[in-house]
Design a protein around this motif. Structure first.
Motif, short mmCIF file in Angstrom:
data_model
loop_
_atom_site.label_atom_id
_atom_site.label_comp_id
_atom_site.label_asym_id
_atom_site.label_seq_id
_atom_site.Cartn_x
_atom_site.Cartn_y
_atom_site.Cartn_z
N ALA A 33 0.84 -1.21 0.00
CA ALA A 33 0.00 0.00 0.00
C ALA A 33 0.87 1.25 0.00
O ALA A 33 0.59 2.23 -0.72
N GLU A 34 1.96 1.24 0.80
CA GLU A 34 2.84 2.41 0.87
C GLU A 34 3.58 2.61 -0.46
O GLU A 34 3.81 3.75 -0.88
N VAL A 35 3.94 1.47 -1.14
CA VAL A 35 4.60 1.58 -2.44
C VAL A 35 3.69 2.27 -3.44
O VAL A 35 4.11 3.12 -4.24
N ALA A 36 2.41 1.92 -3.39
CA ALA A 36 1.44 2.56 -4.30
C ALA A 36 1.36 4.06 -4.02
O ALA A 36 1.27 4.87 -4.95
N LEU A 41 3.76 9.83 -5.86
CA LEU A 41 4.66 10.98 -5.67
C LEU A 41 5.69 11.10 -6.78
O LEU A 41 6.46 12.06 -6.80
N GLY A 42 5.74 10.10 -7.69
CA GLY A 42 6.66 10.19 -8.82
C GLY A 42 7.78 9.18 -8.79
O GLY A 42 8.60 9.15 -9.72
N LEU A 43 7.91 8.34 -7.76
CA LEU A 43 8.96 7.32 -7.71
C LEU A 43 8.57 6.13 -8.58
O LEU A 43 7.38 5.78 -8.69
N SER A 44 9.58 5.50 -9.17
CA SER A 44 9.30 4.37 -10.05
C SER A 44 10.11 3.12 -9.68
O SER A 44 9.71 2.01 -10.05
N ASN A 45 11.20 3.27 -8.95
CA ASN A 45 12.05 2.14 -8.58
C ASN A 45 11.46 1.47 -7.32
O ASN A 45 11.57 1.99 -6.21
N ARG A 47 12.30 -1.32 -5.76
CA ARG A 47 13.31 -1.79 -4.80
C ARG A 47 13.79 -0.64 -3.91
O ARG A 47 13.94 -0.79 -2.69
N GLU A 48 14.03 0.53 -4.51
CA GLU A 48 14.43 1.69 -3.73
C GLU A 48 13.33 2.12 -2.78
O GLU A 48 13.58 2.45 -1.61
N MET A 49 12.07 2.06 -3.25
CA MET A 49 10.94 2.45 -2.40
C MET A 49 10.80 1.52 -1.21
O MET A 49 10.62 1.95 -0.07
N THR A 50 10.87 0.21 -1.45
CA THR A 50 10.72 -0.74 -0.35
C THR A 50 11.88 -0.63 0.63
O THR A 50 11.68 -0.80 1.83
N ARG A 51 13.07 -0.33 0.12
CA ARG A 51 14.21 -0.16 1.02
C ARG A 51 14.00 1.05 1.93
O ARG A 51 14.26 1.00 3.13
N MET A 52 13.52 2.15 1.34
CA MET A 52 13.26 3.36 2.14
C MET A 52 12.15 3.11 3.15
O MET A 52 12.21 3.58 4.30
N LEU A 53 11.12 2.36 2.76
CA LEU A 53 10.03 2.05 3.67
C LEU A 53 10.51 1.15 4.81
O LEU A 53 10.10 1.31 5.97
N VAL A 62 7.58 10.72 6.18
CA VAL A 62 9.00 11.00 6.34
C VAL A 62 9.73 10.87 5.01
O VAL A 62 10.58 11.69 4.67
N ILE A 63 9.38 9.85 4.22
CA ILE A 63 10.01 9.66 2.91
C ILE A 63 9.68 10.82 2.00
O ILE A 63 10.54 11.31 1.25
N ARG A 64 8.45 11.30 2.05
CA ARG A 64 8.06 12.45 1.21
C ARG A 64 8.89 13.68 1.57
O ARG A 64 9.38 14.40 0.70
#
Length: 367
Positions: A33-36, A41-45, A47-53, A62-64
């Motif tokens: 859900a957070e990846v969606a 917000l404009g992110l496409s990677n 793996r990078e998103m899940t790592r940040m989460l 916080v990521i925003r």
């Protein structure tokens, strides 16, 4: 802000956790859900998103904030260091040989493409002529070589010619550079001599002219602070601009005591020591004027309109030109101090030596 700091700390700690080579520490389904939300917000990677989460424990806010801060930093960096082609990280590649050649010649503006191309064509033509002359000389050398020795081949003749042409071009450039340097030194020396002659004429006239004791006398304070060695030393060595200003005010007050009918206006660029004491006025230019020069010129213009005679004490060439255009009398700052020394009855003493002694005995009046 505390949340962002804590998230950055967690990210730095999580980056040090040991991970097996084939093990992914992130469970993608856990933050679907957070990846969606981050994709919006404009992110496409992913793996990078899940790592940040994973490192922020699924905190999208916080990521925003981190992304906004990162984008602002990148924009500021691009604004500070713009590049011609955004695709090139270090900007367009430069031809350093061509740049060095332009600097050697010094005959064109390197930012002007037309002048640059013209210089390049000129250098090519000069090299071609030098090479043709060198080939002729090399051929003569080959023909006049020892008949019993090994004759020069065409390849060796070409090599010799190229080397001779290169040496001739270097000698030519060296001669041009020396000629340019000599011409520059001659111009510099002639300007120096003309300024020296003009200063001598001005100083002779200044020393011969008597001081007026009735017309207003305007002193360029910032210029006069650097005339006497004791005052100049205080400023240069960091002992205090204000102390030097107080001493100059004390000297101006003493001048008025010995020449009481003389109105005197002492000006500074910016000084907290503004005052008015009888015929002595101490004023500052800022914030109304950028410098005391502009203020003095405006005062002189007002006096010209009202036909009031006055004398200005300064050695600033730019200010002298502006005041002379208004028909004002100019005196050198050194002449002011020499006049004060004469009024004090210490004519034969060196000026800087007398100034040091005067400051030691009179400066309590400026405190």
């Amino acid at each position: 802000m505390e949340t962002v700091t804590a998230a950055i700390t967690n990210m730095s700690i999580a980056s040090t956790i040991p991970v097996e080579p084939n093990q992914d520490p992130i469970v993608p389904s856990k933050f679907s859900a957070e990846v969606a939300s981050l994709k919006e917000l404009g992110l496409s990677n992913e793996r990078e998103m899940t790592r940040m989460l994973f490192r922020t424990n699924g905190n999208v806010e916080v990521i925003r904030n981190l992304l906004i801060a990162r984008n602002k930093f990148r924009e500021a960096k691009r604004a500070a260091h713009p590049i011609a082609d955004p695709k090139l990280k270090r900007g367009p590649k430069k031809d350093h040989k061509e740049k060095k050649r332009d600097r050697k010649q010094g005959k064109c503006d390197r930012k002007d493409p037309a002048a640059k191309a013209e210089l390049k064509d000129k250098i090519k033509a000069e090299r071609k002529i030098a090479l043709e002359e060198a080939i002729t000389k090399a051929t003569v050398i080959a023909a006049s070589s020892d008949p019993n020795g090994v004759p020069l081949s065409e390849k060796n003749i070409a090599k010799l010619a190229k080397k001779m042409a290169k040496m001739e071009m270097k000698q030519k450039w060296k001669a041009e550079k020396q000629e340019m340097k000599d011409r520059k030194n001659e111009d510099k020396q002639s300007k120096k001599e003309s300024r020296k002659a003009a200063k001598k004429v001005f100083d002779d006239a200044d020393n011969a002219a008597p001081w007026s004791v009735s017309a207003p006398l305007y002193l360029d304070g910032n210029n006069m602070l650097f005339v006497l060695a004791p005052l100049r030393g205080m400023i240069v060595k960091g002992k205090g601009m204000r102390r030097a200003e107080k001493i100059l005010i004390a000297m101006s007050r003493r001048f008025l005591e010995l020449a009481p009918s003389l109105p005197l206006i002492l000006t500074f660029d910016a000084s907290p020591l503004e005052m008015e004491d009888g015929n002595l006025r101490v004023i500052k230019a800022r914030p109304k004027y950028a410098t005391s020069d502009d203020m003095l010129v405006e005062m002189a213009t007002a006096e010209v309109a009202s036909d009031v005679p006055s004398t200005f004490v300064t050695s600033d060439r730019g200010l002298i030109e502006r005041l002379e255009a208004l028909g004002k009398a100019i005196r050198r700052p050194k002449r002011f101090f020499v006049e004060l020394q004469r009024l004090e009855g210490a004519d034969g003493q060196p000026l800087d030596e007398w100034a040091s002694a005067w400051i030691n005995s009179h400066f309590q009046n400026a405190e």
